[in-house]
Scaffold this motif. Structure first.
Motif, PDB file in Angstrom:
ATOM      1  N   SER A  33      30.920  42.153  38.571  1.00 65.17           N
ATOM      2  CA  SER A  33      31.757  40.969  37.709  1.00 65.17           C
ATOM      3  C   SER A  33      32.076  41.469  36.315  1.00 65.17           C
ATOM      4  O   SER A  33      33.317  41.094  35.977  1.00 65.17           O
ATOM      5  CB  SER A  33      30.687  39.778  37.710  1.00 65.17           C
ATOM      6  N   PHE A  34      31.743  42.383  35.665  1.00 65.87           N
ATOM      7  CA  PHE A  34      31.892  42.660  34.508  1.00 65.87           C
ATOM      8  C   PHE A  34      33.309  43.479  34.398  1.00 65.87           C
ATOM      9  O   PHE A  34      33.935  43.622  33.562  1.00 65.87           O
ATOM     10  CB  PHE A  34      30.877  43.778  33.798  1.00 65.87           C
ATOM     11  N   ARG A  35      33.523  44.225  35.476  1.00 65.12           N
ATOM     12  CA  ARG A  35      35.067  44.865  35.538  1.00 65.12           C
ATOM     13  C   ARG A  35      35.943  43.891  35.410  1.00 65.12           C
ATOM     14  O   ARG A  35      37.241  44.302  34.826  1.00 65.12           O
ATOM     15  CB  ARG A  35      35.096  45.241  36.894  1.00 65.12           C
ATOM     16  N   ARG A  36      36.152  42.563  35.557  1.00 62.97           N
ATOM     17  CA  ARG A  36      37.032  41.694  35.237  1.00 62.97           C
ATOM     18  C   ARG A  36      37.267  41.541  33.597  1.00 62.97           C
ATOM     19  O   ARG A  36      38.330  41.019  33.256  1.00 62.97           O
ATOM     20  CB  ARG A  36      36.570  40.212  35.995  1.00 62.97           C
ATOM     21  N   LEU A  37      36.335  41.941  32.922  1.00 61.74           N
ATOM     22  CA  LEU A  37      36.559  41.722  31.403  1.00 61.74           C
ATOM     23  C   LEU A  37      37.525  42.429  30.832  1.00 61.74           C
ATOM     24  O   LEU A  37      38.080  42.447  29.319  1.00 61.74           O
ATOM     25  CB  LEU A  37      35.203  41.987  30.890  1.00 61.74           C
ATOM     26  N   THR A  38      38.145  43.522  31.539  1.00 65.09           N
ATOM     27  CA  THR A  38      39.030  44.169  30.982  1.00 65.09           C
ATOM     28  C   THR A  38      40.389  43.452  30.692  1.00 65.09           C
ATOM     29  O   THR A  38      41.395  43.915  30.228  1.00 65.09           O
ATOM     30  CB  THR A  38      39.738  45.203  32.134  1.00 65.09           C
ATOM     31  N   TYR A  39      40.622  42.160  31.370  1.00 61.02           N
ATOM     32  CA  TYR A  39      41.532  41.293  30.799  1.00 61.02           C
ATOM     33  C   TYR A  39      41.342  40.965  29.176  1.00 61.02           C
ATOM     34  O   TYR A  39      42.472  40.778  28.696  1.00 61.02           O
ATOM     35  CB  TYR A  39      41.525  39.780  31.548  1.00 61.02           C
ATOM     36  N   PHE A  40      40.144  41.058  28.681  1.00 59.29           N
ATOM     37  CA  PHE A  40      39.870  40.861  27.337  1.00 59.29           C
ATOM     38  C   PHE A  40      40.027  41.979  26.539  1.00 59.29           C
ATOM     39  O   PHE A  40      40.888  42.149  25.572  1.00 59.29           O
ATOM     40  CB  PHE A  40      38.765  40.346  27.028  1.00 59.29           C
TER      41      PHE A  40
END
Length: 318
Positions: A33-40
């Protein structure tokens, strides 16, 4: 996971945290789930803060899989500093020894986006709530915070122990039936959520519209490798970065829980051969067609929801 909330032998001395199946699955789910933080931001801008224990399992996973190089491990067991430093797997891990209540306020908050896992092995108590207050009052937008606590109580001792641990923070009108089995997880989750909400209300009073912080719950895991454990957490972001949060689309992941339904990591007991045979049939559009000799259909269904994260342990000579 060495920040015990009760005076006792450190849990890492009796439990190898790398090889608990449900914990291993949870760790991989969080990482995915942390992989999606790349939008930030890219992971070069992120820092990981956790309780490593001598095994540093989460640190190794997040460093290898996400490429996070800024890492802080807080260890309560100050008498065994040499052991922790010896087992530290990467140079980029900064060690801080002492109680988390003392060490978290001294971190240079606001310089990074953070992933924080307050992975306690004890029950929820006032010290845990103090840590939650410290983190949520200081952490940057686009950061993720998760808390793990023990929600396993001896029968008929649930309420007296919780009152002892939480004192005035104990919810009014709480009774022992509210704490039976997994019901205790919902109670503890709500207490932590109220502390987060109260902290952000205080923080937001000093901010202008558009700068205020929002907490969105994402994780509500229950698992039992021995004791019943609860992991609750989510993402904090400022109002002016709401679109970035939306782009992350966390709810595409089946284990993300934005409501009050627990995702129970219920691990079926399977042999290596059974695992390989089931894997050869997955993913499948119709799980009822997936078969394995002697395995109950409910165990196959449970495995099919976890197989991407399912650990495989084996003995080998290093």
């Amino acid at each position: 996971m060495s920040q015990a909330t009760e005076e006792k032998k450190p849990s890492y001395e009796s439990i190898n945290y790398r090889i608990r199946p449900a914990k291993s699955i949870e760790r991989k789910m969080l990482c995915d789930s942390f992989r999606r933080l790349t939008y930030f931001s890219s992971f070069e801008q992120y820092r990981y803060i956790g309780f490593g224990s001598p095994f540093f399992a989460d640190f190794m996973l997040f460093h290898k899989q996400l490429g996070i190089e800024k890492m802080i491990s807080i260890e309560k067991d100050i008498e065994n500093q040499d052991r922790f430093n010896f087992n530290k797997p990467y140079k980029c891990i900064e060690m801080k020894f002492g109680e988390s209540n003392d060490q978290l306020p001294d971190i240079d908050w606001g310089t990074h986006r953070d992933i924080v896992w307050l992975d306690y092995d004890g029950h929820l108590d006032q010290k845990v709530l103090t840590d939650i207050n410290t983190v949520f009052y200081n952490i940057s937008s686009g950061s993720v915070v998760t808390m793990t606590v023990n929600v396993h109580f001896r029968r008929k001792q649930e309420l007296p122990l919780l009152k002892k641990l939480l004192k005035e923070k104990t919810p009014e009108n709480l009774n022992s039936k509210d704490l039976e089995d997994w019901k205790a997880a919902e109670v503890c989750k709500q207490i932590m959520l109220e502390e987060i909400t109260h902290t952000l209300q205080n923080r937001n009073r000093l901010l202008n519209d558009g700068e205020k912080y929002i907490f969105q719950p994402l994780y509500y895991f229950g698992y039992k490798d021995g004791a019943r454990m609860l992991t609750f957490g989510g993402i904090i972001y400022s109002e002016n970065e709401a679109e970035l949060f939306k782009n992350c689309n966390f709810t595409q992941l089946p284990y993300i829980k934005t409501e009050d339904t627990m995702y129970l990591i219920d691990v079926p007991s399977l042999t290596y051969k059974e695992i390989r045979y089931l894997d050869s049939q997955l993913p499948h559009d119709s799980i009822t067609e997936v078969k394995s000799p002697g395995i109950k259909s409910e165990d196959i269904t449970r495995y099919s929801t976890l197989y991407k994260y399912f650990p495989t342990f084996s003995e080998t000579e290093i």
